[in-house]
Design a protein around this motif. Structure first.
Motif, PDB file in Angstrom:
ATOM      1  N   VAL A  29       0.895  -1.290   0.011  1.00  0.00           N
ATOM      2  CA  VAL A  29       0.088   0.070   0.108  1.00  0.00           C
ATOM      3  C   VAL A  29       0.858   1.206   0.026  1.00  0.00           C
ATOM      4  CG1 VAL A  29      -1.792   1.389   1.255  1.00  0.00           C
ATOM      5  CG2 VAL A  29      -1.942  -1.290   0.974  1.00  0.00           C
ATOM      6  N   ASP A  30       1.958   1.209   0.736  1.00  0.00           N
ATOM      7  CA  ASP A  30       2.826   2.353   0.980  1.00  0.00           C
ATOM      8  C   ASP A  30       3.340   2.632  -0.615  1.00  0.00           C
ATOM      9  OD1 ASP A  30       1.862   3.279   3.464  1.00  0.00           O
ATOM     10  OD2 ASP A  30       3.395   1.703   4.440  1.00  0.00           O
ATOM     11  N   ARG A  31       3.922   1.631  -1.128  1.00  0.00           N
ATOM     12  CA  ARG A  31       4.906   1.332  -2.086  1.00  0.00           C
ATOM     13  C   ARG A  31       3.782   2.215  -3.220  1.00  0.00           C
ATOM     14  NH1 ARG A  31       9.294  -0.621  -3.815  1.00  0.00           N
ATOM     15  NH2 ARG A  31       9.471  -1.846  -1.868  1.00  0.00           N
ATOM     16  N   SER A  32       2.622   1.944  -3.202  1.00  0.00           N
ATOM     17  CA  SER A  32       1.684   2.382  -4.497  1.00  0.00           C
ATOM     18  C   SER A  32       1.373   3.789  -3.986  1.00  0.00           C
ATOM     19  CB  SER A  32       0.296   1.472  -4.224  1.00  0.00           C
ATOM     20  OG  SER A  32       0.640  -0.017  -4.593  1.00  0.00           O
ATOM     21  N   ALA A  33       1.208   4.013  -2.726  1.00  0.00           N
ATOM     22  CA  ALA A  33       0.949   5.677  -2.522  1.00  0.00           C
ATOM     23  C   ALA A  33       2.052   6.546  -2.877  1.00  0.00           C
ATOM     24  CB  ALA A  33       0.641   5.700  -1.043  1.00  0.00           C
ATOM     25  N   LEU A  34       3.352   5.987  -2.771  1.00  0.00           N
ATOM     26  CA  LEU A  34       4.571   6.620  -3.133  1.00  0.00           C
ATOM     27  C   LEU A  34       4.681   6.851  -4.536  1.00  0.00           C
ATOM     28  CD1 LEU A  34       7.273   8.084  -2.362  1.00  0.00           C
ATOM     29  CD2 LEU A  34       8.276   5.908  -2.340  1.00  0.00           C
ATOM     30  N   ARG A  35       4.409   5.815  -5.184  1.00  0.00           N
ATOM     31  CA  ARG A  35       4.456   5.642  -6.734  1.00  0.00           C
ATOM     32  C   ARG A  35       3.302   6.768  -7.084  1.00  0.00           C
ATOM     33  NH1 ARG A  35       2.927   0.729  -7.511  1.00  0.00           N
ATOM     34  NH2 ARG A  35       5.084  -0.125  -7.436  1.00  0.00           N
ATOM     35  N   GLY A  77       9.154  19.468  -9.955  1.00  0.00           N
ATOM     36  CA  GLY A  77       9.238  18.633  -8.605  1.00  0.00           C
ATOM     37  C   GLY A  77       8.175  18.919  -7.625  1.00  0.00           C
ATOM     38  N   TYR A  78       7.363  19.895  -7.754  1.00  0.00           N
ATOM     39  CA  TYR A  78       6.341  20.334  -6.812  1.00  0.00           C
ATOM     40  C   TYR A  78       4.969  19.460  -6.886  1.00  0.00           C
ATOM     41  CZ  TYR A  78       9.047  24.629  -5.711  1.00  0.00           C
ATOM     42  OH  TYR A  78       9.758  25.345  -5.371  1.00  0.00           O
ATOM     43  N   LEU A  79       4.520  19.212  -5.666  1.00  0.00           N
ATOM     44  CA  LEU A  79       3.342  18.522  -5.693  1.00  0.00           C
ATOM     45  C   LEU A  79       2.081  19.417  -5.356  1.00  0.00           C
ATOM     46  CD1 LEU A  79       1.911  15.756  -5.247  1.00  0.00           C
ATOM     47  CD2 LEU A  79       2.022  15.922  -2.831  1.00  0.00           C
ATOM     48  N   GLU A  80       1.540  19.818  -6.535  1.00  0.00           N
ATOM     49  CA  GLU A  80       0.467  20.899  -6.471  1.00  0.00           C
ATOM     50  C   GLU A  80      -0.706  20.706  -5.879  1.00  0.00           C
ATOM     51  OE1 GLU A  80       0.794  21.680 -10.766  1.00  0.00           O
ATOM     52  OE2 GLU A  80       1.830  23.224 -10.711  1.00  0.00           O
ATOM     53  N   ASP A  81      -1.266  19.285  -5.997  1.00  0.00           N
ATOM     54  CA  ASP A  81      -2.744  19.115  -5.603  1.00  0.00           C
ATOM     55  C   ASP A  81      -2.544  18.813  -3.928  1.00  0.00           C
ATOM     56  OD1 ASP A  81      -3.809  19.424  -7.999  1.00  0.00           O
ATOM     57  OD2 ASP A  81      -2.998  17.376  -8.574  1.00  0.00           O
ATOM     58  N   PRO A  82      -3.454  19.137  -3.218  1.00  0.00           N
ATOM     59  CA  PRO A  82      -3.424  18.806  -1.780  1.00  0.00           C
ATOM     60  C   PRO A  82      -3.657  17.247  -1.769  1.00  0.00           C
ATOM     61  CG  PRO A  82      -5.076  20.846  -2.140  1.00  0.00           C
ATOM     62  CD  PRO A  82      -4.239  20.262  -3.382  1.00  0.00           C
ATOM     63  N   GLU A 133      -7.551  16.301  -1.984  1.00  0.00           N
ATOM     64  CA  GLU A 133      -7.962  16.278  -3.370  1.00  0.00           C
ATOM     65  C   GLU A 133      -7.422  15.059  -4.020  1.00  0.00           C
ATOM     66  OE1 GLU A 133      -7.327  19.617  -5.511  1.00  0.00           O
ATOM     67  OE2 GLU A 133      -8.200  20.988  -4.030  1.00  0.00           O
ATOM     68  N   LEU A 134      -6.305  14.660  -3.852  1.00  0.00           N
ATOM     69  CA  LEU A 134      -5.826  13.214  -4.331  1.00  0.00           C
ATOM     70  C   LEU A 134      -6.454  12.027  -3.831  1.00  0.00           C
ATOM     71  CD1 LEU A 134      -1.777  14.099  -4.414  1.00  0.00           C
ATOM     72  CD2 LEU A 134      -3.385  14.230  -6.458  1.00  0.00           C
ATOM     73  N   ALA A 135      -6.761  12.044  -2.549  1.00  0.00           N
ATOM     74  CA  ALA A 135      -7.570  10.855  -2.018  1.00  0.00           C
ATOM     75  C   ALA A 135      -9.040  10.953  -2.546  1.00  0.00           C
ATOM     76  CB  ALA A 135      -7.537  10.984  -0.397  1.00  0.00           C
ATOM     77  N   ALA A 136      -9.573  12.098  -2.530  1.00  0.00           N
ATOM     78  CA  ALA A 136     -11.051  12.198  -2.965  1.00  0.00           C
ATOM     79  C   ALA A 136     -11.174  11.850  -4.495  1.00  0.00           C
ATOM     80  CB  ALA A 136     -11.457  13.596  -2.857  1.00  0.00           C
ATOM     81  N   GLY A 137     -10.016  12.006  -5.354  1.00  0.00           N
ATOM     82  CA  GLY A 137     -10.177  11.569  -6.651  1.00  0.00           C
ATOM     83  C   GLY A 137     -10.145  10.150  -6.645  1.00  0.00           C
ATOM     84  N   LEU A 138      -9.355   9.463  -5.869  1.00  0.00           N
ATOM     85  CA  LEU A 138      -9.428   8.052  -5.870  1.00  0.00           C
ATOM     86  C   LEU A 138     -10.497   7.107  -5.267  1.00  0.00           C
ATOM     87  CD1 LEU A 138      -5.415   7.522  -5.177  1.00  0.00           C
ATOM     88  CD2 LEU A 138      -6.658   7.252  -7.236  1.00  0.00           C
ATOM     89  N   ALA A 139     -10.894   7.676  -4.133  1.00  0.00           N
ATOM     90  CA  ALA A 139     -11.977   7.131  -3.279  1.00  0.00           C
ATOM     91  C   ALA A 139     -13.347   7.547  -3.565  1.00  0.00           C
ATOM     92  CB  ALA A 139     -11.630   7.260  -1.690  1.00  0.00           C
ATOM     93  N   GLN A 195     -11.382   7.978   2.010  1.00  0.00           N
ATOM     94  CA  GLN A 195     -10.357   9.172   1.968  1.00  0.00           C
ATOM     95  C   GLN A 195      -9.576   9.364   3.190  1.00  0.00           C
ATOM     96  OE1 GLN A 195     -12.527  12.673   0.888  1.00  0.00           O
ATOM     97  NE2 GLN A 195     -13.962  11.617  -0.366  1.00  0.00           N
ATOM     98  N   GLU A 196      -9.910   9.078   4.480  1.00  0.00           N
ATOM     99  CA  GLU A 196      -9.231   9.607   5.627  1.00  0.00           C
ATOM    100  C   GLU A 196      -7.905   8.398   5.469  1.00  0.00           C
ATOM    101  OE1 GLU A 196     -11.453   9.178   8.838  1.00  0.00           O
ATOM    102  OE2 GLU A 196     -12.485  11.233   8.514  1.00  0.00           O
ATOM    103  N   GLU A 197      -8.142   7.217   5.101  1.00  0.00           N
ATOM    104  CA  GLU A 197      -7.151   6.282   5.107  1.00  0.00           C
ATOM    105  C   GLU A 197      -6.324   6.580   3.915  1.00  0.00           C
ATOM    106  OE1 GLU A 197      -6.497   1.367   4.647  1.00  0.00           O
ATOM    107  OE2 GLU A 197      -8.751   2.159   4.602  1.00  0.00           O
ATOM    108  N   LEU A 198      -6.599   6.906   3.074  1.00  0.00           N
ATOM    109  CA  LEU A 198      -5.737   7.235   1.833  1.00  0.00           C
ATOM    110  C   LEU A 198      -4.787   8.373   2.201  1.00  0.00           C
ATOM    111  CD1 LEU A 198      -7.859   6.850  -1.600  1.00  0.00           C
ATOM    112  CD2 LEU A 198      -5.800   5.492  -0.874  1.00  0.00           C
ATOM    113  N   VAL A 199      -5.503   9.413   2.750  1.00  0.00           N
ATOM    114  CA  VAL A 199      -4.714  10.704   3.337  1.00  0.00           C
ATOM    115  C   VAL A 199      -3.640  10.274   4.200  1.00  0.00           C
ATOM    116  CG1 VAL A 199      -4.831  12.686   4.708  1.00  0.00           C
ATOM    117  CG2 VAL A 199      -6.453  12.374   2.906  1.00  0.00           C
TER     118      VAL A 199
END
Length: 524
Positions: A165-171, A181-186, A189-195, A203-207
């Protein structure tokens, strides 16, 4: 009302499909032309690429802008009834903007580019040589072997011992970085787009997983990658310096720099030392030392991983200085087209001969039209390069002092000057000089670079705006860092050189050169 017959003579120009294509090809860049050629090779069976040497078609420089013959447009007379004469239509005339094509007129290639125009169906580009692997430039070799930022980070991530899970999140976070090299999206929002918007627990787990992955990402090289903004990027690099315990960097200066990054970034951008002293509780000397340290940091961690191939410019024209000089002692220059960008095309002989042997058969008219289309495409490609060469030769002749002495010797030049000299329209010159590049002993420049308005001088002459910008750049490079020159001082220095240039004009040229104002150039 009594009906009657009347005869009226009128004259107008019709923009034929051949001239439309000629104009279209003229404005394309080298990359766009290459794509257009590939499209035509896939679409037209009568067109093929060749590497053989063959005789050029008779559509060279001497014929490039001459009036077209009536035979060339015999079939177009049916679509331009009422025209007094069609043999006055030239490539340059159609550029004037007064010529329009009928909205409902379908392209008709029949009757154009017949066997009379190209009896041997030979290719154009006989002067171009085949391209070999060893001819590629070093920059292209570096581009093909280039490692992107994401590849660099993925390779480092492989060495980390992580769960699935952590490897997939890092990827996922690595793939979400922008080119700097910046992470523009909070993370939310990234979690909401997936869940999904309704799955709050997921969402909370993904965050949570993204938060852990972000810390891992920010520990990778280059330092500062994964930051959400500039302040965080600088902070990550300063913390890295503090952890290294580098003897060359004072620890108190690093801590002061960290406190500066906690303040609004506009204070640092304006170099407001007084307010930073109050906010950070540090002395003037310490604040200046911290600002100097911050200036050495990298605000864009992904800069060195930028794709160099995307910024690689392939020149259309090559200018070389000749060893011999003219009778008056002036240096001579050779202006040639770059053979690597010239398509080597010809009509497919087998298909063309087969079509001649089956006249009157079903579908012959349609195939004959495609054959004429292929011949006209080859002709228009040749005319495009001939026009580029003519314009480039005129530019080199007008700006010969630049190729000898550099930017300071640039003369004022506008599109109308070249248009009048070559007998073309200004819009034609504009198309030719847009996205076309010239390789010179001074570097590679877009053809538009050699054009510039003139500023008045005390002697009554004109100085090129390009030369004035080069002079401003020279003044700034030689200024005292402790007392940088203001725009008013630069204007006065130009006046001493005999150039009338207002302060606002100096400020505009300084912005074009990306030179900061005097207060931001002042040394700390």
């Amino acid at each position: 009302m009594k009906p009657g017959l009347s005869l009226r003579v009128s004259q107008h120009l019709a923009l034929t499909p051949q001239l439309q294509q000629s104009i279209w090809l003229l404005q394309l860049s080298t990359l766009e032309l290459s794509q257009e050629v590939e499209h035509m090779l896939d679409d037209n069976p009568f067109l093929e690429r060749t590497t053989e040497e063959a005789e050029r078609e008779e559509f060279g420089v001497a014929q490039a802008d001459l009036p077209a013959q009536r035979d060339d447009y015999a079939d177009d007379a049916q679509h331009a009834t009422g025209s007094a004469s069609s043999d006055t239509a030239t490539s340059s005339d159609t550029e004037s903007g007064d010529v329009t094509a009928p909205a409902d007129a379908a392209p008709d290639w029949e009757g154009d580019g017949s066997a009379d125009l190209s009896p041997d169906d030979s290719e154009w580009g006989g002067e171009a040589r085949a391209r070999h692997a060893e001819d590629d430039t070093e920059a292209q070799d570096l581009a093909h072997g280039h490692e992107s930022l994401t590849d660099h980070l993925h390779r480092q991530a492989l060495s980390l011992r992580l769960g699935e899970v952590d490897r997939s999140a890092l990827r996922f976070l690595i793939e979400s970085l922008n080119e700097h090299g910046y992470l523009e999206d909070p993370l939310e929002e990234l979690a909401a787009g997936l869940a999904g918007a309704d799955a709050l627990e997921e969402q909370e787990e993904l965050v949570h997983h993204f938060t852990v992955a972000l810390r891992l990402l920010q520990s990778l090289e280059p330092v500062g990658v994964g930051a959400r903004d500039l302040a965080e990027c600088l902070t990550l690099q300063l913390r890295h310096l503090a952890a290294r315990d580098d003897a060359q960097v004072d620890a108190d200066t690093v801590q002061t720099a960290l406190r500066i990054c906690e303040q609004p970034m506009d204070l640092l951008a304006r170099r407001d030392v007084r307010r930073l002293m109050q906010a950070c509780g540090a002395s003037d000397e310490r604040i200046r030392a911290a600002m100097a340290l911050i200036a050495r940091l990298e605000p864009r961690p992904g800069r060195r991983f930028a794709d160099v191939e995307r910024n690689l410019v392939v020149p259309d024209v090559m200018v070389r200085k000749l060893a011999r000089s003219s009778g008056d002692g002036q240096p001579q220059f050779s202006v040639q087209l770059n053979p690597d960008v010239m398509p080597r095309l010809r009509v497919h002989d087998i298909y063309a001969n087969a079509l001649r042997g089956h006249k009157g058969s079903e579908g012959h008219a349609g195939l004959q039209q495609r054959l004429q289309e292929a011949r006209w495409f080859i002709k228009n490609i040749q005319q495009r390069f001939d026009t580029i060469l003519r314009v480039s030769q005129a530019i080199v002749q007008r700006q010969k002092n630049f190729f000898t002495h550099g930017e300071l010797a640039m003369r004022p030049l506008v599109l109308r000057d070249i248009a009048d000299e070559l007998g073309l329209h200004e819009s034609t010159i504009s198309r030719v000089t847009t996205a076309k590049y010239m390789s010179t002993p001074m570097g590679t420049y877009e053809l538009k670079y050699f054009f510039g308005s003139g500023l008045g001088t005390e002697t009554g002459g004109n100085a090129s705006s390009t030369a004035v910008r080069a002079l401003i750049k020279q003044f700034v490079a030689a200024e005292n860092p402790l007392k940088p020159l203001s725009d008013s001082q630069l204007a006065e220095m130009l006046k001493e050189q005999g150039i009338e240039c207002a302060r606002r004009t100096v400020a505009k040229y300084r912005d074009v050169l990306k030179i900061a104002p005097a207060n931001l150039r002042k040394s700390l």
